[in-house]
Design an enzyme around this catalytic site. Structure first.
Site, short mmCIF file in Angstrom:
data_model
loop_
_atom_site.label_atom_id
_atom_site.label_comp_id
_atom_site.label_asym_id
_atom_site.label_seq_id
_atom_site.Cartn_x
_atom_site.Cartn_y
_atom_site.Cartn_z
N ARG A 229 1.53 9.42 -13.42
CA ARG A 229 0.46 10.37 -13.17
C ARG A 229 0.17 11.22 -14.39
NH1 ARG A 229 1.13 10.92 -7.33
NH2 ARG A 229 0.69 12.94 -6.57
N ARG B 146 1.77 16.37 6.71
CA ARG B 146 2.43 16.82 5.49
C ARG B 146 2.06 18.27 5.18
NH1 ARG B 146 1.47 12.22 0.96
NH2 ARG B 146 1.13 14.09 -0.28
N LYS C 36 -3.89 5.06 -1.46
CA LYS C 36 -2.81 4.35 -2.17
C LYS C 36 -1.69 3.99 -1.20
CE LYS C 36 -2.11 7.75 -5.08
NZ LYS C 36 -3.10 8.73 -4.59
N ARG D 198 -4.85 13.70 7.77
CA ARG D 198 -3.81 12.65 7.67
C ARG D 198 -2.59 12.98 8.53
NH1 ARG D 198 -1.74 10.92 1.97
NH2 ARG D 198 -1.54 13.16 1.70
N ARG E 143 -4.50 19.66 -5.43
CA ARG E 143 -4.00 18.34 -5.88
C ARG E 143 -5.10 17.54 -6.56
NH1 ARG E 143 -2.15 16.86 -0.33
NH2 ARG E 143 -2.09 14.71 -1.07
#
Ligand code: AP5
Ligand code: MG
Ligand code: ZN
Length: 226
Positions: free
Chosen positions: A88, A160, A13, A127, A171
């Site tokens: 969400r 992160r 996203k 990431r 998550r």
């Protein structure tokens, strides 16, 4: 044009939103980025959100909705926005509907980026994120040209805190239980557009552009019937 990017963590996203928003000349509004910015600045909202974000749980709806609505009322969102990571939950989706209708606006579409779970976890664990412009990289699939520095703005790239394997799994579970119902909600509203996120990032972007162009071309009633 108001668009939502929906999809599991790691679907791409944020990666897609940065470029797509630029292309469409609309503002990218990412709830996760807004939370991380508040946490970084130590604001009262950031202090309340931190424990949820660190654990990979959703921040309560009242805080999230208030934060995103405040952002949407800023002048750069007057003519459109690309929402990334919001809504969400069903309560958030309903709050967004009400807000847009109240302002005489509507969603043009919900772009649902799909990818298999194993792909998502591998992406999240590798990431890297720019601390300045939020551009995303990946240790293996898409490393920055200069190690530790963002290609776009030269900012510092970091991992992160919620990108550990364990928190990423959490998550994903939260996504299955709380966010997946939105797929049917938006399909029923005739707004859902599915996009294959399990291909190279450039191919995903091309598919998104084609599908957004189709939305722009289609009158609202046709999109509703689709
Ligand atoms: P948020 O920041 O929104 O995280 P998320 O939804 O878990 O989504 P991600 O950012 O992890 O995934 P993405 O789809 O953006 O993937 P990306 O493009 O970076 O939320 C964080 C937290 O904030 C939540 O856990 C919650 O606590 C809170 N929060 C936020 N919004 C909330 C809300 N509405 N309500 C309540 N709480 C909320 O890509 C991932 C990696 O894959 C990158 O390394 C990238 O380089 C790589 N990649 C991307 N595309 C490709 C591709 N096509 N091929 C290969 N690699 C790719
Ligand atoms: Mg993101
Ligand atoms: Zn940057």
């Amino acid at each position: 044009m108001y668009l939502v990017l929906l999809g599991p963590p790691g679907a791409g996203k944020g990666t897609q939103a940065v470029k797509l928003a630029e292309r469409l000349s609309i503002t990218h509004v990412a709830s996760g980025d807004l939370f991380r910015e508040n946490i970084g600045r130590g604001t009262p909202l950031g202090r309340r959100a931190k424990a949820y974000v660190d654990q990979g749980a959703l921040v309560p709806d009242d805080l999230t909705v208030a934060m995103v609505m405040e952002r949407l009322h800023q002048p750069d969102c007057r003519d459109g926005a690309l929402l990334d990571g919001f809504p969400r939950t069903m309560a958030q989706a309903q709050a967004l509907d009400q807000e847009l209708v109240g302002d005489g606006k509507r969603l043009a579409g919900v772009l649902y980026i799909k990818a298999p779970d194993q792909v998502l976890l591998t992406r999240l664990a590798g990431r890297l994120t720019c601390s300045n412009c939020q551009a995303t990289y990946h240790q293996t699939f898409h490393p920055p040209r200069v190690a530790g520095r963002c290609d776009r703005c030269g900012g510092r790239v970091y991992q992160r805190e919620d990108d550990t394997w364990e928190t990423a799994r959490r998550r994903l579970q939260v996504y299955f239980s709380q966010t997946m119902p939105l797929i049917e909600y938006y399909r029923h509203a005739g707004l859902l557009v599915e996009v294959n996120g399990d291909q190279g990032a450039e191919s995903v972007q091309e598919e998104l552009v084609v599908k957004v162009n189709a939305l722009e071309a289609a009158p609202f009633s046709e999109a509703q019937d689709a």
